[in-house]
Design an enzyme around this catalytic site. Structure first.
Site, PDB file in Angstrom:
ATOM      1  N   HIS A 126       0.853  -1.186   0.000  1.00 34.62           N
ATOM      2  CA  HIS A 126       0.000   0.000   0.000  1.00 34.62           C
ATOM      3  C   HIS A 126       0.888   1.234   0.000  1.00 34.62           C
ATOM      4  O   HIS A 126       2.117   1.141   0.066  1.00 34.62           O
ATOM      5  CB  HIS A 126      -0.942  -0.008   1.208  1.00 34.62           C
ATOM      6  CG  HIS A 126      -2.046  -1.018   1.090  1.00 34.62           C
ATOM      7  ND1 HIS A 126      -3.047  -0.923   0.147  1.00 34.62           N
ATOM      8  CD2 HIS A 126      -2.303  -2.150   1.798  1.00 34.62           C
ATOM      9  CE1 HIS A 126      -3.869  -1.944   0.278  1.00 34.62           C
ATOM     10  NE2 HIS A 126      -3.447  -2.708   1.268  1.00 34.62           N
ATOM     11  N   ASP A 156      -0.375   7.548  -2.465  1.00 36.83           N
ATOM     12  CA  ASP A 156      -1.338   7.371  -3.550  1.00 36.83           C
ATOM     13  C   ASP A 156      -1.479   8.624  -4.405  1.00 36.83           C
ATOM     14  O   ASP A 156      -1.420   8.570  -5.634  1.00 36.83           O
ATOM     15  CB  ASP A 156      -2.712   7.018  -2.968  1.00 36.83           C
ATOM     16  CG  ASP A 156      -2.795   5.570  -2.510  1.00 36.83           C
ATOM     17  OD1 ASP A 156      -1.909   4.785  -2.885  1.00 36.83           O
ATOM     18  OD2 ASP A 156      -3.738   5.238  -1.773  1.00 36.83           O
TER      19      ASP A 156
END
Length: 360
Positions: A126, A156
Site C-alpha cells: 500500500h 497514492d
C-alpha cells in the site's frame, strides 16, 4: 461533455485510489470515462465524489466474450488505465501488446506501487510501503516518536495520481506530432523518490540531517511549526524567510525574546512561542494576524471547509446531491473544467461502438 479534453475517450479498468483519482481529473477536464468493474463488486460506493463523472460497465474479464467486448471498446479509445499488478492484464489478453496492435494511437497508462520490474514488482503493498521504501516516510513525524504516515496524500495521491496524470497528458500532446500512442509506466515508489529532490539536494550540501524534526523545513524551528491555541485549535506558522519571521516576532511581542534563526535555540524558542499562542483562541489570533503578511494561518478543521472565507469566495468546495466535492483543478480560461454528472453506460458504449476508428 465539455472541457479541455472533450472528445477524449478513456477506458478505466476498475481499481482503487490513485488510478481512479486520475480518471476523475480526466473526467473533470471533459474526457469520457468508461469504468470496467467486475459484476460482484461491493466494496465501493460509486456515488462518491472521487468516482464522479464516469460511466460504469460491469464485465467479467475472465470470460472470453466479455474480454472481446472490452477490446472492441479499447479499439475506439484514446487512453486505457491499468491499475493492476504486473502481468495481470497480460494474462487477461489486455496487455499493451494485445490491445495496441489494434489501436496504435492508444495511450496505455499503467499505475503500480513498485513498478513493472524489480524484486518487489509483484509483491503486495500500500502507499505507506512505497513511501517507506523510497525514503519519504523516514522524514515525517516528531523526533521522539516513530515516523507518521501522512494518510494517502504522499503515496497514492502525490506519488501515484500526479505522475500518471502528467504522463498521460504529455503522451496525448506527443501523439499530436507522432500519430502514435505509447505506454505510460507510473510507479508510486518512483513518484515518492521525485518528492525527495529538495531534501536530497539540501542533504548533499550538508544542511539537512537524517533526524526527524531537526531541519528547517520539518517543523523544528519556531518559525515553521504548528501551535495550539486556547480552546484546542491550532495556528500554522510558516515564516521561512527572515522578513516574515521578523513580522511574526513583532506581532507576538517576542522581538527581544526569541532569535531570528539560531538552530541551537529552536527548541527553547518554540516553547516561548507556544506559550504566547496558548494565551488566546484561534479566532482571536486570526484577527491579530489579519492584514499582517507573515505567513501565519489558522489550521482549519474539516467541519470548517464550507464556511472558510477564502475557500467560500473561490468555490473550492461544492455540495452536489448532498455530497461535498472539491472543485475541479486547475482552472482554465477558455475551456473550464466542471463536475459532470454520471454518464449513462449504455449510451456511451453505443456511441463508441457506432464510431469506427481504424488505428491499425
Amino acid at each position: 461533455m465539455t472541457g479541455l479534453l472533450a472528445g477524449v475517450r478513456v477506458v478505466e479498468l476498475g481499481g482503487l485510489g490513485p488510478a481512479a483519482w486520475t480518471c476523475t481529473f480526466l473526467s473533470d477536464m471533459g474526457a469520457e470515462v468508461l469504468r470496467i468493474d467486475r459484476p460482484d463488486r461491493t466494496d465501493l460506493d460509486f456515488t462518491e465524489n472521487w468516482m464522479r463523472g464516469r460511466a460504469r460497465l460491469e464485465v467479467d474479464l475472465k470470460e472470453p466474450a466479455s474480454r472481446d467486448r472490452v477490446k472492441e471498446l479499447v479499439r475506439r479509445a484514446d487512453i486505457l488505465i491499468d491499475p493492476f499488478r504486473p502481468g495481470v492484464t497480460e494474462r487477461l489478453g489486455l496487455g499493451p501488446e494485445d490491445v495496441m496492435a489494434d489501436n496504435n494511437r492508444l495511450i496505455y497508462g499503467r499505475l503500480t506501487g513498485w513498478g513493472q520490474g524489480g524484486p518487489y514488482a509483484k509483491t503486495a503493498g500500500h502507499d505507506g510501503n512505497f513511501i517507506a521504501t523510497a525514503g519519504i516516510l523516514a522524514t515525517l513525524g516528531p523526533a521522539d516518536r516513530p515516523p507518521i504516515a501522512p494518510l494517502y496524500y504522499a503515496g497514492d495521491w502525490a506519488s501515484g495520481t500526479m505522475p500518471l496524470l502528467v504522463g498521460l497528458l504529455a503522451a496525448l500532446y506527443e501523439r499530436e506530432r507522432s500519430g502514435r500512442g505509447q505506454v505510460v509506466d507510473a510507479a508510486m515508489v518512483d513518484g515518492a523518490a521525485m518528492m525527495l529532490m529538495q531534501v536530497l539536494a539540501l542533504r548533499d550540501r550538508g544542511v539537512w540531517t537524517d533526524a526527524r524534526q531537526a531541519n528547517q523545513l520539518d517543523g523544528a524551528p519556531w518559525f515553521n511549526h504548528t501551535y495550539r491555541t486556547l480552546g484546542d485549535r491550532y495556528m500554522a506558522v510558516v515564516a521561512i524567510e527572515p522578513k516574515f519571521r521578523r513580522l511574526v516576532r513583532e506581532t507576538l511581542g517576542l522581538t527581544e525574546q526569541i532569535a531570528l534563526d539560531e538552530p541551537d535555540r529552536w527548541a527553547v524558542d518554540r516553547e516561548r512561542v507556544a506559550e504566547v499562542f496558548a494565551s488566546r483562541t484561534q479566532d482571536e489570533w486570526e484577527k491579530v494576524f489579519a492584514g499582517v503578511d507573515a505567513c501565519v494561518s489558522p489550521v482549519r478543521e474539516l467541519s470548517d471547509l464550507e464556511s472558510e472565507p477564502h475557500l467560500l469566495a473561490r468555490g473550492v468546495y461544492q455540495r452536489i446531491d448532498g455530497k461535498l466535492h472539491p472543485a475541479p483543478t486547475p482552472r482554465f480560461s477558455r475551456t473550464p473544467s466542471s463536475i459532470h454528472p454520471p454518464l449513462d453506460s449504455a449510451d456511451l458504449v453505443g456511441r463508441w461502438l457506432a464510431t469506427r476508428r481504424d488505428h491499425r
